[in-house]
Scaffold this motif. Structure first.
Motif, short mmCIF file in Angstrom:
data_model
loop_
_atom_site.label_atom_id
_atom_site.label_comp_id
_atom_site.label_asym_id
_atom_site.label_seq_id
_atom_site.Cartn_x
_atom_site.Cartn_y
_atom_site.Cartn_z
N GLY A 156 0.75 -1.00 -0.41
CA GLY A 156 -0.38 -0.38 0.20
C GLY A 156 1.38 1.05 0.02
N ILE A 157 1.85 1.33 -0.28
CA ILE A 157 3.25 2.68 0.17
C ILE A 157 2.41 3.43 -1.35
CG2 ILE A 157 4.91 1.97 1.24
CD1 ILE A 157 6.52 1.08 -1.16
N TRP A 158 1.78 2.79 -2.50
CA TRP A 158 1.30 3.18 -3.46
C TRP A 158 0.89 4.37 -3.65
CZ3 TRP A 158 2.20 -1.83 -2.67
CH2 TRP A 158 0.68 -2.51 -2.67
N ASN A 159 0.00 4.05 -2.05
CA ASN A 159 -0.86 4.65 -1.75
C ASN A 159 -0.95 6.42 -0.57
OD1 ASN A 159 -3.67 3.24 -2.73
ND2 ASN A 159 -3.21 2.13 -0.92
N ASP A 160 0.65 6.66 -1.41
CA ASP A 160 0.91 7.45 0.57
C ASP A 160 1.26 8.97 -0.65
OD1 ASP A 160 1.88 9.50 2.21
OD2 ASP A 160 2.36 7.30 3.54
N GLN A 161 0.26 9.17 -1.31
CA GLN A 161 1.03 10.67 -1.63
C GLN A 161 2.60 11.24 -1.30
OE1 GLN A 161 -2.09 13.22 -2.48
NE2 GLN A 161 -0.67 14.60 -4.47
N TYR A 162 2.19 11.89 -0.87
CA TYR A 162 3.40 12.36 -0.47
C TYR A 162 4.68 12.07 0.78
CZ TYR A 162 1.53 15.93 -2.19
OH TYR A 162 0.21 17.53 -3.34
N ALA A 163 3.98 10.79 1.43
CA ALA A 163 4.60 10.27 2.78
C ALA A 163 4.97 11.80 3.59
CB ALA A 163 6.03 9.81 2.66
N ASN A 164 6.06 11.59 4.34
CA ASN A 164 6.94 12.46 4.72
C ASN A 164 7.38 14.01 4.33
OD1 ASN A 164 8.22 14.52 6.70
ND2 ASN A 164 8.52 12.67 7.89
N SER A 165 6.18 14.55 4.25
CA SER A 165 6.69 16.05 3.24
C SER A 165 7.24 16.74 3.33
CB SER A 165 4.94 16.48 3.28
OG SER A 165 5.10 17.30 4.01
N TYR A 166 7.83 16.56 4.75
CA TYR A 166 9.28 17.26 5.30
C TYR A 166 10.54 16.91 4.91
CZ TYR A 166 12.57 19.81 8.57
OH TYR A 166 13.91 20.41 9.19
N VAL A 216 20.73 9.23 4.37
CA VAL A 216 19.37 9.34 3.92
C VAL A 216 18.97 10.00 3.19
CG1 VAL A 216 17.22 7.96 4.48
CG2 VAL A 216 19.11 8.01 6.23
N PHE A 217 18.81 10.85 2.79
CA PHE A 217 18.45 11.91 2.16
C PHE A 217 19.05 11.10 0.38
CE2 PHE A 217 17.33 13.96 6.03
CZ PHE A 217 16.61 13.56 6.21
N TRP A 218 20.16 11.13 0.59
CA TRP A 218 20.85 10.95 -0.64
C TRP A 218 19.78 9.89 -0.89
CZ3 TRP A 218 26.45 11.58 1.74
CH2 TRP A 218 26.44 12.93 1.43
N ILE A 219 19.99 8.69 0.07
CA ILE A 219 20.19 7.67 -0.53
C ILE A 219 18.21 7.31 -1.69
CG2 ILE A 219 19.76 5.19 -0.23
CD1 ILE A 219 21.33 5.21 1.39
N GLN A 220 17.41 8.12 -0.64
CA GLN A 220 16.40 8.59 -1.20
C GLN A 220 16.05 9.35 -2.57
OE1 GLN A 220 14.12 10.52 1.76
NE2 GLN A 220 13.71 9.13 2.77
N THR A 221 17.22 10.71 -2.39
CA THR A 221 17.15 11.40 -4.41
C THR A 221 17.48 10.05 -4.98
OG1 THR A 221 17.53 13.52 -2.38
CG2 THR A 221 18.77 13.63 -4.52
N ALA A 222 18.63 9.34 -5.04
CA ALA A 222 19.05 8.44 -6.05
C ALA A 222 17.69 7.68 -6.25
CB ALA A 222 20.68 7.34 -5.22
N PHE A 223 17.01 7.49 -5.81
CA PHE A 223 15.35 6.35 -5.55
C PHE A 223 14.40 7.53 -6.47
CE2 PHE A 223 17.15 3.01 -3.50
CZ PHE A 223 16.93 2.11 -3.69
N HIS A 243 7.70 10.47 -6.51
CA HIS A 243 6.93 10.09 -6.05
C HIS A 243 6.35 9.02 -4.08
CE1 HIS A 243 5.93 9.21 -9.88
NE2 HIS A 243 6.87 8.33 -10.27
N GLY A 244 5.69 9.23 -3.72
CA GLY A 244 5.33 8.81 -1.86
C GLY A 244 6.53 7.11 -2.23
N TRP A 245 5.97 6.53 -3.10
CA TRP A 245 6.28 4.89 -2.81
C TRP A 245 8.10 5.20 -3.53
CZ3 TRP A 245 8.44 2.88 -6.71
CH2 TRP A 245 8.39 3.72 -8.39
N SER A 246 8.33 6.31 -3.98
CA SER A 246 9.56 6.20 -4.32
C SER A 246 10.34 6.57 -3.15
CB SER A 246 10.14 6.83 -6.13
OG SER A 246 9.97 7.88 -5.41
N VAL A 247 10.14 7.46 -2.65
CA VAL A 247 10.88 7.99 -1.30
C VAL A 247 10.66 7.00 -0.66
CG1 VAL A 247 11.02 9.72 -2.12
CG2 VAL A 247 9.17 9.12 -0.52
N ILE A 248 9.93 6.02 0.20
CA ILE A 248 9.65 4.77 1.10
C ILE A 248 10.09 3.76 0.95
CG2 ILE A 248 7.99 4.00 1.87
CD1 ILE A 248 6.22 5.78 1.55
#
Length: 748
Positions: free
Chosen positions: A26-36, A70-77, A84-89
């Motif tokens: 269901g992570i694909w339903n999380d549009q912004y995740a932790n938007s911060y 961790v944000f470097w890793i999320q940015t790479a994804f 997307h929310g799911w891509s950073v999760i």
């Protein structure tokens, strides 16, 4: 090929699949995740400057409140899959699965296959692990990195490999660059295990330990020292810091202040006293209102997990409740908690972390997150160390000591800490899982061999663990039904009786009954681990539980999308949905999203007259509509842009978030997470306008307090208010935390 098949543990596969479902479904339903954090990733995708510093906004003017790894890793994804929310999760989902595998491979060589399987299953079903791993918060990746370092430590000690020891300590340094001092909580276990288990002459052992510590320090401080050595004018402001310093942020705000709970500070200066702070806010609000803006007073606070009791308490002073009302119940929080954290000390009561003391981890507020199997761990450790003799210290004893020395200091910290969130308890998950597997097998062996009094440890562990599980669940009988708690209690007593009866027998079903007893103990934690899926989760302040315990105040959700049972509080005389909740000025950590299933509440329906901050993450957050792009606002700003670099600047990052994330627009946040960081002076703001970089300013939401009041006043004084009907879809579309947001055009 046959040998390869034999090496694959077919029992491990469904455990990994279970972890994947709990962490990722269901992570694909999380549009912004932790938007911060998602907003930061969107800004980091723009250029290397923003990427290196983990900038919150497009201008690279202020960082998030954590280091960047961790944000470097999320940015790479996000670069590969899109933002997307799911891509950073997804990185955290994979880290959660990886932690299950690491526990398995660390336990298996010493304690055996059965212990490894049990440990992996326990790790997969620790409820807080599932809750955190399905968000883009840092902690899942942090735990994976710490476990990877532990794996290298185990390998290095067994093989006498100095380079593996160095890598192990380097990984702890890397983890420091994920969440600062939280990574150091396992260092006592590292040092003691190394001294016990590494086989070498004392001189070589000490030299290697000194070298490893040096590596730890260099890796830990590399980014912080680099950033602090760069002139402040050439880098972003360090979000949530007092002195614009990463080192101060690490050892103060994200360090000692977590233990003491004392974070009474304002951005760039000491926290003003309540009266002065309230007067400053009232004056600023009056000035703004006189120019057409409805108040924007709000807590100064900083992201998420990151607001202490003093900070938050003062932040609530002077907040304008609907129709002049007071907080519901005279300031009393749900579940009988006092607003001030009273019994909990610091933020304990406010964030649902219970009362300080020896049994804090067993209290209702925290026990459902990671404590389910603690009775088994306690009795298992008795079995593991029962045969310990000075001249007979085995690797089992040493590794069990490692996990125990990880568990005890971390547990002690959470028992007395003044400020933390429930999801920080993920730090307890690895030692609890490992000791569950190792200890249960040790009790199993003593039971099978009828080893005197030790043979009784296994039936007792089933009994006490299921009683504890009943204690945790029965509080929620009105929500989940009494069947769950009663079933576990009855099944636990039944299995205990069966195990006692079969103690002196050699019945072929004896082993099956032992396995059944363990599965009965997992009824509670497995159910709780599924609650973020079945009841809806909160990507800003994640936690497991069926009644919205993942909200700021333990019993409340955070606005935005709520699952069943995530009912916030509705103040007297407040109109709108009861699903709206009391806001948090926090991130982590930044911490507010509601990615569960459910319908977003209507904008303007919460106790603050706006949509609430429930939103700093997830669908329908930030006032519900503020967390989504208003096409009328977007079109207006684009059509009236005359070459400015930035579409607009805002005093509230929530207003910038959807435009950065969804539209890849360049937006400035003037004061970090809540508008309180002294990122810009009025002179610097004037220079931005005169140089043609920005002309539109959105004032409202959480900004306008503390260090940002001068900025708000400057904008109001020099700007022309744009009628709401020209730039928003409806009169409530610009609603922010403290009321209606106002758009100003500033030309100098």
């Amino acid at each position: 090929m046959n040998n390869a098949k034999r090496r694959i543990d077919l029992v491990l596969l469904p455990i990994v699949l279970l972890a994947a479902i709990l962490n990722g479904y269901g992570i694909w339903n999380d549009q912004y995740a932790n938007s911060y954090y998602t907003t930061a990733v969107g800004s980091m995708l723009r250029n290397f400057h923003n990427f290196f510093y983990a900038s919150l906004d497009s201008a690279g003017s202020v960082t998030v409140d954590k280091p960047p790894v961790v944000f470097w890793i999320q940015t790479a994804f996000a670069y590969v899959f899109g933002l997307h929310g799911w891509s950073v999760i997804l990185p955290q989902v994979l880290a959660g699965i990886g932690s299950v595998l690491l526990i398995y491979f660390m336990v298996k060589p010493t304690f055996g296959l059965a212990a490894a399987r049990i440990s992996a299953l326990a790790m997969a079903t620790v409820p807080v692990v599932a809750a955190v791993s399905r968000t883009n918060n840092i902690d899942s990746m942090l735990v994976f990195t710490l476990l990877l370092g532990s794996w290298f430590l185990f390998k290095g000690t067994k093989q006498g490999s100095p380079w593996r020891i160095l890598v192990a300590f380097a990984l702890i340094g890397l983890a420091f660059n994920m969440k600062m001092l939280q990574a150091y909580m396992i260092l006592p276990a590292f040092y003691i295990f190394y001294m016990l288990a590494f086989q070498a002459k004392w001189r070589k052992k000490i030299i290697l330990l000194i070298g490893s510590t040096a590596v730890l320090a260099v890796v830990s401080l590399s980014w912080a020292v680099t950033v602090d050595s760069i002139p402040e004018s050439q880098r972003p402001y360090i979000g949530s810091s007092e002195t614009n310093s990463v080192l101060e942020l690490a050892f103060g705000y994200n360090g000692l202040s977590r233990l003491t709970g004392q974070q009474n500070r304002a951005a760039g200066a000491g926290m003003p006293n309540a009266a002065d702070d309230r007067n400053n806010r009232d004056n600023a609000s009056a000035s703004v209102q006189g120019s057409g803006q409805t108040g924007n007073s709000a807590p100064s606070g900083n992201p998420s997990d990151d607001v202490g009791m003093g900070e938050m308490g003062r932040g609530m002073n002077g907040m304008n409740f609907p129709q002049g009302g007071q907080m519901p119940n005279g300031g009393e929080m749900p579940n009988g908690r006092d607003f001030g954290g009273g019994n909990g000390g610091g933020m304990g009561g406010m964030f649902g972390t219970g009362e300080k003391g020896l049994l804090r981890l067993f209290q209702t507020e925290l026990s459902g997150q990671a404590s389910w199997l603690l009775p088994t761990v306690l009795l298992g450790c008795i079995a593991l160390f029962a045969g310990l003799r000075r001249r007979n210290i085995t690797m089992k004893h040493k590794e069990a000591a490692f996990w125990l020395i990880w568990l005890l200091p971390v547990g002690a910290f959470f028992s007395v800490a003044g400020f933390f969130h429930q999801y920080y308890l993920i730090m307890l998950a690895p030692p609890i899982a490992a000791l569950t597997g190792a200890g249960f097998v040790a009790m199993w062996k003593a039971y099978r061999e009828r080893n005197g009094w030790q043979a009784w440890l296994l039936p007792l562990s089933v009994m006490f663990t299921t009683i504890f599980g009943w204690y945790i669940m029965q509080v929620y009988n009105d929500t989940i039904g009494a069947g769950w708690s009663i079933s576990e209690l009855i099944a636990g007593f039944l299995m205990t009786i069966i195990l006692i009866v079969m103690l002196n027998s050699s019945h072929p079903w004896k082993q099956g009954m032992v396995i059944a007893g363990f599965m009965v103990m997992l009824i509670g934690p497995v159910y709780w681990a599924f609650t973020p899926i079945t009841y809806g989760g909160n990507s800003m302040i994640p936690a497991a539980g069926p009644t919205g315990s993942n909200g700021m105040f333990g019993g409340m959700g955070m606005g935005g999308r709520q699952g069943n049972g995530n009912v916030g509080m509705t103040p007297p005389n407040a109109s709108g949905d009861a699903d709206q909740s009391f806001p948090s000025s926090s991130s982590d950590e930044s911490d507010v999203d509601n990615s569960g299933t459910g319908t977003p509440p209507a904008s303007g329906g919460n106790m603050f007259g706006g949509g609430g901050m429930g939103a700093a993450g997830g669908r329908g957050g930030a006032g519900s509509r503020n967390e989504e792009v208003d096409t009328t606002t977007l079109n207006y700003l684009r059509e009236h842009n005359t070459g400015e670099t930035y579409l607009f600047a805002t005093t509230d990052y929530n207003q910038a978030a959807p435009y950065i994330i969804d539209e890849n627009e360049a937006v400035i946040t003037l004061g970090g997470f809540s508008g309180s960081d002294p990122v810009y002076t009025t002179e610097e703001l004037e220079e931005l306008v005169q140089s043609g970089q920005v002309k539109y300013f959105m004032v409202g939401g959480m900004g306008g307090r503390g260090g940002n009041s001068d900025i708000s006043n400057w904008i109001v004084e020099h700007g022309t208010e744009i009628p709401t009907s020209e730039w928003t879809t409806g009169t409530d579309s610009g609603a922010g935390f403290g009321g209606q947001s106002t758009l100003y055009e500033v030309k100098l």
